[in-house]
Scaffold this motif. Structure first.
Motif, PDB file in Angstrom:
ATOM      1  N   ARG A   6      40.810  47.824  37.798  1.00 55.82           N
ATOM      2  CA  ARG A   6      41.542  47.302  37.668  1.00 55.82           C
ATOM      3  C   ARG A   6      42.316  45.589  37.236  1.00 55.82           C
ATOM      4  NH1 ARG A   6      39.849  44.204  35.293  1.00 55.82           N
ATOM      5  NH2 ARG A   6      37.683  42.883  34.558  1.00 55.82           N
ATOM      6  N   GLU A  55      38.868  33.632  37.735  1.00 52.74           N
ATOM      7  CA  GLU A  55      37.764  34.620  36.753  1.00 52.74           C
ATOM      8  C   GLU A  55      36.219  33.850  35.838  1.00 52.74           C
ATOM      9  OE1 GLU A  55      38.400  37.400  35.683  1.00 52.74           O
ATOM     10  OE2 GLU A  55      40.414  36.954  35.136  1.00 52.74           O
ATOM     11  N   HIS A  56      35.356  34.754  35.918  1.00 56.16           N
ATOM     12  CA  HIS A  56      33.994  34.259  36.010  1.00 56.16           C
ATOM     13  C   HIS A  56      33.979  33.388  37.637  1.00 56.16           C
ATOM     14  CE1 HIS A  56      33.206  35.890  32.004  1.00 56.16           C
ATOM     15  NE2 HIS A  56      34.680  36.030  32.143  1.00 56.16           N
ATOM     16  N   ASP A  90      33.020  35.620  40.767  1.00 55.99           N
ATOM     17  CA  ASP A  90      32.648  35.810  41.256  1.00 55.99           C
ATOM     18  C   ASP A  90      31.273  36.237  41.147  1.00 55.99           C
ATOM     19  OD1 ASP A  90      32.325  37.461  38.768  1.00 55.99           O
ATOM     20  OD2 ASP A  90      32.911  39.394  40.071  1.00 55.99           O
ATOM     21  N   CYS A 114      26.918  41.834  35.999  1.00 58.88           N
ATOM     22  CA  CYS A 114      28.542  41.360  36.509  1.00 58.88           C
ATOM     23  C   CYS A 114      28.439  41.584  37.618  1.00 58.88           C
ATOM     24  CB  CYS A 114      28.911  42.813  36.534  1.00 58.88           C
ATOM     25  SG  CYS A 114      28.583  44.521  37.160  1.00 58.88           S
ATOM     26  N   GLY A 115      29.566  40.624  38.533  1.00 56.05           N
ATOM     27  CA  GLY A 115      29.713  40.093  39.608  1.00 56.05           C
ATOM     28  C   GLY A 115      30.376  41.650  40.311  1.00 56.05           C
ATOM     29  N   MET A 173      33.623  41.589  41.139  1.00 53.80           N
ATOM     30  CA  MET A 173      35.137  42.160  40.923  1.00 53.80           C
ATOM     31  C   MET A 173      35.477  43.369  41.109  1.00 53.80           C
ATOM     32  SD  MET A 173      37.665  39.525  39.769  1.00 53.80           S
ATOM     33  CE  MET A 173      37.863  40.161  37.978  1.00 53.80           C
ATOM     34  N   ASP A 174      34.884  43.622  40.341  1.00 56.98           N
ATOM     35  CA  ASP A 174      36.089  44.927  39.319  1.00 56.98           C
ATOM     36  C   ASP A 174      35.696  46.273  40.604  1.00 56.98           C
ATOM     37  OD1 ASP A 174      35.953  43.269  37.894  1.00 56.98           O
ATOM     38  OD2 ASP A 174      34.736  43.970  35.878  1.00 56.98           O
ATOM     39  N   TYR A 181      28.633  37.540  28.361  1.00 52.67           N
ATOM     40  CA  TYR A 181      28.642  37.406  29.659  1.00 52.67           C
ATOM     41  C   TYR A 181      27.275  36.995  30.546  1.00 52.67           C
ATOM     42  CZ  TYR A 181      30.079  39.002  34.547  1.00 52.67           C
ATOM     43  OH  TYR A 181      30.515  39.179  35.424  1.00 52.67           O
ATOM     44  N   GLY A 222      36.865  40.216  31.688  1.00 53.66           N
ATOM     45  CA  GLY A 222      35.247  39.124  30.918  1.00 53.66           C
ATOM     46  C   GLY A 222      35.788  38.641  30.000  1.00 53.66           C
TER      47      GLY A 222
HETATM   48  C1  GLA Z   1      33.824  40.821  33.996  1.00 54.46           C
HETATM   49  C2  GLA Z   1      32.724  41.290  35.371  1.00 54.46           C
HETATM   50  C3  GLA Z   1      33.383  40.685  36.596  1.00 54.46           C
HETATM   51  C4  GLA Z   1      33.716  39.284  36.229  1.00 54.46           C
HETATM   52  C5  GLA Z   1      34.901  39.421  35.680  1.00 54.46           C
HETATM   53  C6  GLA Z   1      34.890  38.449  35.015  1.00 54.46           C
HETATM   54  O1  GLA Z   1      35.308  41.966  34.764  1.00 54.46           O
HETATM   55  O2  GLA Z   1      32.586  42.692  35.454  1.00 54.46           O
HETATM   56  O3  GLA Z   1      32.342  40.850  37.526  1.00 54.46           O
HETATM   57  O4  GLA Z   1      32.658  38.225  36.186  1.00 54.46           O
HETATM   58  O5  GLA Z   1      34.228  40.242  34.427  1.00 54.46           O
HETATM   59  O6  GLA Z   1      35.658  37.059  35.911  1.00 54.46           O
END
Ligand code: GLA
Length: 387
Positions: free
Chosen positions: A27, A33-34, A36, A170-171, A173-174, A224, A339
């Motif tokens: 993706r 950004e940051h 999620d 991680c959040g 989003m990805d 992160y 990230g």
């Molecule tokens: C990484 C994480 C995502 C998101 C981005 C920053 O890609 O895996 O969950 O937090 O960084 O937007």
């Protein structure tokens, strides 16, 4: 690509009879950004590059993995029993983490697998090669074992395994972008409740251009995780004075009113980014709907500045790429994506300026950093599929 992995499969495992080949995309995030893991909005889209996986059930309980990207590792063997993270398992900790997370939800594999994978996302580029590997694994498991899960479940399981098996906080989003991608559309996702809508990202007379800095700085995962905990602490401090569930609940004005509750200057800047970036993302999508692409671009630029100065997840090389891009006529917007601490920028560039962009940014970047950048004009693709 399908033929390529099938051929490898046959070479390694004797025949390719009954093998299925799956794909899940990487993706690029346009803005948001940051946000999620702060209950905010994101606006990513799936790419047409990603991870291919050829898989076939075995009649025992073994797992045999081979990656065409890590040929030196050879076939990495383990078992569907007692799956746990192990350093010696190398990259297979990602698919194994997904299997472990499925098992935790009661989806048990009754036999092992032979697997060959190939990924065409540039390594360390921040275009979500790990999320695409998690999603392709989840999609394959659903298809081969008949596990009753939706694509959103696959995204959540992927995130859960990355958080709890691979230690990266991680959040969503990805994994969401990979699992729910739709050709020519970006996904406007509210991470507070996972409500989402697709927004066509067909740009009249302009292209989406990714520039790979070809740098990845050390300690990305720990930095992160550090940002994430700084935001959690800032949220707790704000909750002393205002009734919110996430930083995404605040408008800029509200943030300014309550920000003094945050005891530390660094944390205050981190929280400010999360709040303002969320509002920028909402505004950017409104702008796109009104075909105000110029405003969308300005918000992308502002996003970069905030990630550079307040959130501090950029780096010298990435700042050079953004600055050089901003100088060029026909660049609508340019910012760091993903990230951070290296990786890529994403830019919207008018058709007639694409060649100039590649030539000028490429030369200036080489001159200022000594590194060669790579450029990709991007197509927005669909989510996972069996090929
Ligand atoms: C990484 C994480 C995502 C998101 C981005 C920053 O890609 O895996 O969950 O937090 O960084 O937007």
């Amino acid at each position: 690509m399908k033929e390529k992995v099938l051929q490898k499969f046959e070479e390694l495992f004797g025949s390719a009879d009954g093998v299925n080949v799956y794909f899940a995309p990487g993706r690029v995030n346009m803005i948001g950004e940051h946000t999620d893991y702060n209950g905010g909005h994101v606006f990513p889209c799936a790419l047409t590059i990603g991870t291919y996986m050829a898989a076939r059930k075995r009649d025992d309980r073994k797992l045999c993995f081979y990656s065409m990207n890590f040929e030196k590792s050879g076939i990495l063997e383990s078992s569907i029993d007692g799956i746990k993270p192990e350093e010696s398992a190398e990259w297979t900790n990602y698919p194994k983490g997904v299997m472990w997370a499925f098992a935790g939800r009661g989806f048990l594999m009754d036999c092992g697998l032979d697997i060959v994978i190939y990924g065409n996302i540039p390594a360390g580029s921040g275009l979500s090669s790990s999320a695409s590997l998690e999603v392709v694994t989840g999609y394959m498991l659903k298809d081969l074992y008949g596990f009753a899960v939706s694509n959103i479940d696959i995204a959540l399981i992927g995130q859960y395994s990355e958080n709890n098996f691979n230690g990266m906080n991680c959040g969503i989003m990805d994994q969401f972008a990979s699992a729910m991608g739709k050709k020519d559309n970006a996904i406007f996702l509210n991470t507070a409740d996972l409500s989402y809508e697709y927004a066509p990202l067909v740009l009249d007379g302009a292209k989406i251009l990714i520039t790979n800095s070809n740098v990845k700085h050390k300690l990305v995962d720990s930095k992160y995780n550090e940002r994430r905990s700084e935001c959690e602490t800032a949220l707790k401090e704000l909750q002393e004075v205002v009734g919110i569930n996430t930083l995404g609940d605040l408008t800029e004005e509200q943030f300014e009113t309550y920000q003094s509750a945050i005891q530390d200057e660094i944390r205050r800047r981190r929280a400010k980014h999360a709040v303002y970036e969320n509002q920028r993302t909402i505004r950017a999508v409104e702008a796109l709907k009104k075909k105000d692409i110029a405003l969308f671009g300005e918000l992308m630029n502002a996003s970069h500045v905030s990630l550079r100065d307040d959130y501090e997840v950029s780096c010298e090389e990435i700042d050079v790429l953004a600055e050089e891009a901003w100088k060029i006529d026909g660049v609508i917007g340019s910012r760091i994506t993903g990230g951070g601490f290296g990786g890529c920028t994403v830019s919207i560039v008018k058709d007639e300026a694409v060649d100039t962009f590649i030539a000028r940014v490429g030369t200036a970047y080489k001159k200022r950093t000594g590194i060669e950048a790579d450029f990709y004009v991007v197509d927005i693709g669909d989510g996972p599929s069996r090929l």
